[in-house]
Motif scaffolding. Structure first.
Motif, PDB file in Angstrom:
ATOM      1  N   GLY A  58      -7.271  -0.477   0.955  1.00  0.00           N
ATOM      2  CA  GLY A  58      -6.262   0.551   1.180  1.00  0.00           C
ATOM      3  C   GLY A  58      -6.261   1.097   2.588  1.00  0.00           C
ATOM      4  N   GLU A  63       0.251   4.454   3.592  1.00  0.00           N
ATOM      5  CA  GLU A  63       0.117   5.196   2.337  1.00  0.00           C
ATOM      6  C   GLU A  63       1.060   4.682   1.255  1.00  0.00           C
ATOM      7  N   ARG A  66      -0.061   1.418  -0.657  1.00  0.00           N
ATOM      8  CA  ARG A  66      -1.340   1.370  -1.369  1.00  0.00           C
ATOM      9  C   ARG A  66      -1.133   1.407  -2.882  1.00  0.00           C
ATOM     10  N   ARG A  71      -5.487   4.372  -3.560  1.00  0.00           N
ATOM     11  CA  ARG A  71      -5.332   5.801  -3.247  1.00  0.00           C
ATOM     12  C   ARG A  71      -6.478   6.614  -3.829  1.00  0.00           C
TER      13      ARG A  71
END
Length: 222
Positions: A58, A63, A66, A71
């Motif tokens: 990740g 963001e 992911r 996360r």
């Protein structure tokens, strides 16, 4: 101010490393009786081993790309790093298992190192802070013992804590912790008892050093 303590023993109340680390913690609390002690017990609550690959994967993605697992792993890594950054001093109670680094401690270290604050090449955000490292070993690994040189964990812990995290590490060691449980080691009980006494004495001194170091920094800041 606060103390962060990491335990790794799987032996619960029978753990020698916990008891010796208690001595260091008590010495800290004698000076800072109202300071919080933030504890993470990897022996009682181990981190799943699959968290690290999720965190690593990740960390190379934006963001929104992911997975939920990535996360969650990165969020936990941030929490672990937060615990370290928020503390003023540290106690690490790390027993030797099968001549190497405890798997739960390795997972914890690996996750912390995925946090941007602790990545390779980044100055440690906790550099110079004092730490007490309690190492316990079931057999004899000191010079002259048959297993001398078989402890592959303590050098690694010193490398990570002292060089990567840049902590000021004070080490207390206890050996032969299985002498009272293993009939084949019965003749080593006197040595084991001395090692335990020395370990508690050392841990007490180091806990006091941690407390005084932090108190001194606080006085200077004031």
């Amino acid at each position: 101010m606060s103390l962060f303590r990491l335990d790794a023993s799987i032996r619960g109340e029978q753990s020698v490393s916990r008891k010796v680390a208690d001595t260091a913690t008590d010495a800290w609390l004698e000076v800072h009786p109202h300071a919080p002690v933030v504890r993470r017990d990897l022996g009682a609550h181990p981190l799943p081993s699959d968290l690290w690959p999720h965190a690593v994967g990740g960390s190379f993605l934006p963001e929104d790309a992911r997975s939920p697992e990535q996360r969650d792993a990165l969020a936990l890594a941030a929490t672990l790093a937060d615990e370290l950054v928020a503390a003023d001093a540290y106690v690490f109670a790390l027993p030797l298992y099968n001549w190497g680094v405890d798997q739960h401690v390795k997972t914890w270290i690996d996750l912390v190192l995925t946090d941007p604050r602790f990545r390779a090449g980044t100055p440690s955000p906790i550099a110079g802070r004092p730490a007490a490292l309690v190492v316990t070993r079931g057999g004899g690994y000191s010079e002259g013992m048959p297993k001398h040189g078989w402890d592959h964990a303590t050098p690694y812990y010193l490398r990570v804590l002292g060089d990567v995290f840049a902590l000021d590490v004070h080490v207390s060691e206890v050996e032969l912790t299985l002498a009272g449980l293993n009939p084949a080691m019965a003749e080593l009980i006197p040595l084991a008892e001395k090692s335990l006494r020395d370990g508690h004495e050392s841990a007490g001194r180091h806990g006091a050093v941690l407390a005084e170091r932090v108190a001194g920094v606080t006085r200077l800041a004031g």
